[in-house]
Enzyme design. Structure first.
Site, short mmCIF file in Angstrom:
data_model
loop_
_atom_site.label_atom_id
_atom_site.label_comp_id
_atom_site.label_asym_id
_atom_site.label_seq_id
_atom_site.Cartn_x
_atom_site.Cartn_y
_atom_site.Cartn_z
N SER A 129 2.09 1.84 4.10
CA SER A 129 1.63 1.71 2.88
C SER A 129 0.81 0.09 3.29
O SER A 129 1.55 -0.92 4.17
CB SER A 129 2.92 0.97 1.99
OG SER A 129 2.45 0.25 1.40
N GLU A 131 1.10 -2.14 1.80
CA GLU A 131 3.03 -3.55 1.50
C GLU A 131 3.70 -4.33 3.12
O GLU A 131 3.83 -4.42 3.58
CB GLU A 131 3.65 -2.96 0.78
CG GLU A 131 3.17 -2.81 -0.42
CD GLU A 131 4.28 -4.05 -0.96
OE1 GLU A 131 4.74 -5.24 -0.78
OE2 GLU A 131 2.80 -4.32 -1.68
N TYR A 153 10.95 -3.78 0.71
CA TYR A 153 10.24 -1.60 1.13
C TYR A 153 9.40 -2.20 1.61
O TYR A 153 8.95 -1.04 2.85
CB TYR A 153 9.32 -2.03 -0.19
CG TYR A 153 8.60 -1.25 -1.01
CD1 TYR A 153 8.63 0.22 -0.68
CD2 TYR A 153 7.29 -1.34 0.16
CE1 TYR A 153 7.91 1.86 -0.69
CE2 TYR A 153 5.98 -0.13 -0.16
CZ TYR A 153 6.81 1.02 -0.58
OH TYR A 153 5.83 1.78 -0.15
P1 NAP Z 1 6.65 7.82 -6.35
O1 NAP Z 1 5.59 8.18 -7.58
O2 NAP Z 1 7.93 7.31 -6.84
O3 NAP Z 1 7.53 9.70 -6.28
C1 NAP Z 1 8.45 8.64 -4.69
C2 NAP Z 1 9.06 11.37 -4.89
O4 NAP Z 1 10.44 10.49 -4.05
C3 NAP Z 1 9.50 11.17 -6.06
O5 NAP Z 1 9.52 12.51 -5.64
C4 NAP Z 1 11.36 11.15 -6.22
O6 NAP Z 1 11.88 11.97 -6.02
C5 NAP Z 1 11.61 11.09 -3.97
N1 NAP Z 1 12.74 10.23 -3.56
C6 NAP Z 1 13.21 9.31 -3.80
N2 NAP Z 1 13.90 9.39 -3.14
C7 NAP Z 1 14.51 10.68 -2.20
C8 NAP Z 1 15.04 10.60 -1.56
N3 NAP Z 1 16.24 10.48 -0.90
N4 NAP Z 1 14.90 12.32 -1.33
C9 NAP Z 1 14.07 13.30 -1.79
N5 NAP Z 1 13.44 12.98 -2.45
C10 NAP Z 1 13.64 11.37 -3.26
O7 NAP Z 1 5.77 7.30 -5.30
P2 NAP Z 1 4.81 7.86 -5.32
O8 NAP Z 1 3.67 6.72 -6.19
O9 NAP Z 1 4.05 9.38 -5.18
O10 NAP Z 1 4.22 6.97 -3.36
C11 NAP Z 1 4.32 8.79 -2.74
C12 NAP Z 1 4.47 7.98 -1.03
O11 NAP Z 1 3.95 6.91 -0.82
C13 NAP Z 1 6.02 6.43 -1.14
O12 NAP Z 1 6.69 7.15 -0.12
C14 NAP Z 1 5.92 5.79 -1.19
O13 NAP Z 1 6.37 4.69 -0.81
C15 NAP Z 1 3.81 5.26 -0.28
N6 NAP Z 1 2.95 5.00 -0.74
C16 NAP Z 1 2.52 4.93 -2.42
C17 NAP Z 1 1.47 3.81 -2.77
C18 NAP Z 1 1.07 4.15 -4.16
O14 NAP Z 1 0.00 3.06 -4.37
N7 NAP Z 1 0.97 5.15 -4.41
C19 NAP Z 1 0.79 3.49 -1.31
C20 NAP Z 1 1.17 3.31 -0.25
C21 NAP Z 1 2.15 4.22 0.25
P3 NAP Z 1 12.96 11.86 -7.64
O15 NAP Z 1 11.76 12.50 -8.48
O16 NAP Z 1 14.30 12.55 -7.50
O17 NAP Z 1 12.97 10.60 -8.10
O1 G4F Z 2 2.06 -1.90 -9.21
P1 G4F Z 2 3.17 -2.77 -8.31
O2 G4F Z 2 4.65 -3.00 -8.85
O3 G4F Z 2 2.63 -2.63 -7.26
P2 G4F Z 2 3.51 -2.72 -5.30
O4 G4F Z 2 3.86 -3.64 -5.06
O5 G4F Z 2 2.02 -3.02 -4.64
O6 G4F Z 2 3.66 -1.25 -4.81
C1 G4F Z 2 3.01 -0.67 -5.05
O7 G4F Z 2 2.00 -0.20 -3.78
C2 G4F Z 2 2.10 0.01 -2.38
C3 G4F Z 2 0.68 -0.19 -1.94
O8 G4F Z 2 0.52 -0.87 -1.08
C4 G4F Z 2 3.08 0.93 -2.40
F1 G4F Z 2 3.61 0.87 -0.97
C5 G4F Z 2 4.04 0.89 -3.32
O9 G4F Z 2 5.19 2.49 -3.09
C6 G4F Z 2 3.85 0.56 -4.55
O10 G4F Z 2 2.87 2.09 -5.15
O11 G4F Z 2 2.61 -4.59 -8.30
C7 G4F Z 2 1.32 -5.13 -7.94
C8 G4F Z 2 0.96 -6.20 -8.08
C9 G4F Z 2 2.29 -7.32 -7.58
O12 G4F Z 2 1.94 -8.18 -7.09
C10 G4F Z 2 3.26 -7.73 -8.82
O13 G4F Z 2 3.75 -8.96 -8.26
O14 G4F Z 2 1.11 -6.67 -9.82
C11 G4F Z 2 1.74 -7.90 -9.13
N1 G4F Z 2 2.70 -7.61 -10.84
C12 G4F Z 2 1.96 -8.64 -11.58
N2 G4F Z 2 3.35 -8.02 -13.13
C13 G4F Z 2 3.23 -6.69 -11.82
C14 G4F Z 2 4.53 -7.23 -13.12
N3 G4F Z 2 4.19 -5.87 -11.05
C15 G4F Z 2 4.86 -5.07 -11.75
N4 G4F Z 2 5.03 -3.90 -11.19
N5 G4F Z 2 5.15 -5.21 -12.79
C16 G4F Z 2 4.52 -6.61 -13.28
O15 G4F Z 2 5.42 -7.13 -14.78
#
Ligand code: NAP
Ligand code: G4F
Length: 331
Positions: A129, A131, A153
């Site tokens: 990520s 992050e 995280y």
């Molecule tokens: P998400 O929608 O939150 O999905 C997370 C998945 O992980 C769900 O299927 C959840 O299952 C499963 N899970 C959580 N804990 C588990 C456990 N102990 N054993 C088995 N399964 C488990 O996340 P996403 O946005 O698709 O992201 C996918 C991956 O990419 C994550 O690792 C996230 O940290 C990473 N990532 C995401 C972003 C982004 O912007 N979306 C960016 C960078 C990296 P349940 O349905 O049972 O909760």
């Molecule tokens: O949408 P966010 O919660 O995503 P964040 O923290 O960037 O994390 C997501 O992206 C990561 C990749 O860089 C993944 F690894 C991670 O699993 C996840 O998918 O927040 C985005 C930004 C932050 O700066 C937060 O402080 O939005 C700002 N924000 C402002 N108000 C808020 C809010 N975020 C959330 N969730 N809710 C608010 O009310």
């Protein structure tokens, strides 16, 4: 065993999540046998994959349970493993730091150990990520940019990233990390800021709500479309040699600009509805993320097809349609 139909077999953890659902679609379209890992739950969180359940296989295992992962690898014998499962919400990681470390950090070691013991010739994708860059040490961020995580995280993901690199270098596994910047879609969880905004815009437009409470409006993110990013994951596992790649659009936008775009699209003034609320501010913020995806473009031939404005509009349209039909959220 591989694929009984002659193609490849993929094992996908996190298949019920946003990325898992898009990746499953992509792999099915490419002729893969897709086996998704789901954890035991008293309810069935399959909304995002409801349209796929008759075309994929589901298997019960948990990233907290080593034996279940070893058994999963032995049963499925995958050619490719996509480890998408994690506690993925940054804000929750301050409330549940130990659990986040267990799922998001140590869970990856459990996956790699299971792979090393059972299917060492398989290919492994780790969901790293942006992050991990946290308090950014250079801009834009690329593969060589030092990590400086700013949340439990982010710390867990840095551990996961480096254990993946170490299993590659120590044991010769084909294991890669995709360092993905924020990617969104109509299937994004409602707690993340993009979806929180587009869902509120739809409800406000339809007269079902009037106010949206947000935290830091100045934070900047590089937001892309999840459908594009799962294609990058697949491309990473098709290379001759394993390596790590930054995936993002190269553009950055503030949360304020997100509000302007989403409210403006339906003819509303965001300032009349958005209230800043310290409850949504974070103990430590990641102020600015913007990718340099040039390595992915060069080596993988990958480029984003959906830009910020199109993404926001796609999400607003989907939320408007859902609320008009009073359909419960898929997230
Ligand atoms: P998400 O929608 O939150 O999905 C997370 C998945 O992980 C769900 O299927 C959840 O299952 C499963 N899970 C959580 N804990 C588990 C456990 N102990 N054993 C088995 N399964 C488990 O996340 P996403 O946005 O698709 O992201 C996918 C991956 O990419 C994550 O690792 C996230 O940290 C990473 N990532 C995401 C972003 C982004 O912007 N979306 C960016 C960078 C990296 P349940 O349905 O049972 O909760
Ligand atoms: O949408 P966010 O919660 O995503 P964040 O923290 O960037 O994390 C997501 O992206 C990561 C990749 O860089 C993944 F690894 C991670 O699993 C996840 O998918 O927040 C985005 C930004 C932050 O700066 C937060 O402080 O939005 C700002 N924000 C402002 N108000 C808020 C809010 N975020 C959330 N969730 N809710 C608010 O009310």
């Amino acid at each position: 065993m591989g694929d009984v139909r002659g193609g490849k077999t993929a094992l996908v953890t996190g298949i019920t999540g946003q990325d898992g659902s898009y990746l499953a679609e992509l792999l099915l379209a490419k002729g893969y046998r897709v086996v998704g890992v789901v954890r035991r739950s008293s309810t069935t969180p399959y909304e995002r994959i409801a349209h796929l359940v008759d075309r994929i296989e589901l298997l019960s295992a948990d990233l907290l349970d080593q034996t279940s992962l070893v058994d999963a690898m032995a049963e499925v014998h995958p050619d490719e493993i996509y480890n998408l499962a994690a506690q993925s919400f940054v804000a929750t990681s301050w409330n549940q730091p130990v659990l986040t470390g267990e799922f998001t950090g140590l869970g990856v070691t459990r996956m790699l150990e299971a792979m090393r013991r059972v299917v060492p010739k398989a290919r492994f994708y780790q969901a790293s990520s942006s992050e991990q860059f946290g308090m950014v040490q250079e801009t834009p961020q690329r593969e060589s940019t030092p990590f400086y995580p700013r949340s439990p995280y982010g710390v867990a993901k840095v551990y996961a990233h480096w254990i993946t690199v170490n299993y590659r270098e120590s044991f010769g596994l084909y294991a890669v990390s995709g360092i993905l910047f924020n990617h969104e879609s109509p299937r994004r969880g409602l707690e993340f800021v993009t979806r929180k905004v587009t869902d509120a815009v739809a409800r406000i437009k339809l007269g079902q709500a009037n106010e949206l409470r947000l935290g830091n409006l100045d934070a900047r993110r590089d937001w892309g479309f999840a459908g594009d990013y799962v294609d990058a994951m697949w491309r990473m596992l098709q290379q001759e040699t394993p390596g790590d790649y930054v995936i993002g659009t190269g553009e950055t936008w503030t949360v304020r600009q997100l509000c302007e775009e989403a409210f403006g699209y339906v003819g509303l003034d965001w300032r009349a509805h958005v209230v800043t609320d310290p409850r949504f501010a974070r103990p430590a913020e990641v102020e600015l993320l913007v990718a340099d995806p040039s390595k992915a473009k060069r080596a993988l031939g990958w480029e984003p097809t959906v830009r910020f404005r199109q993404l926001v509009r796609m999400m607003v349209d989907a939320d408007l349609a859902r609320h008009r039909m009073h359909v419960p959220s898929p997230a």
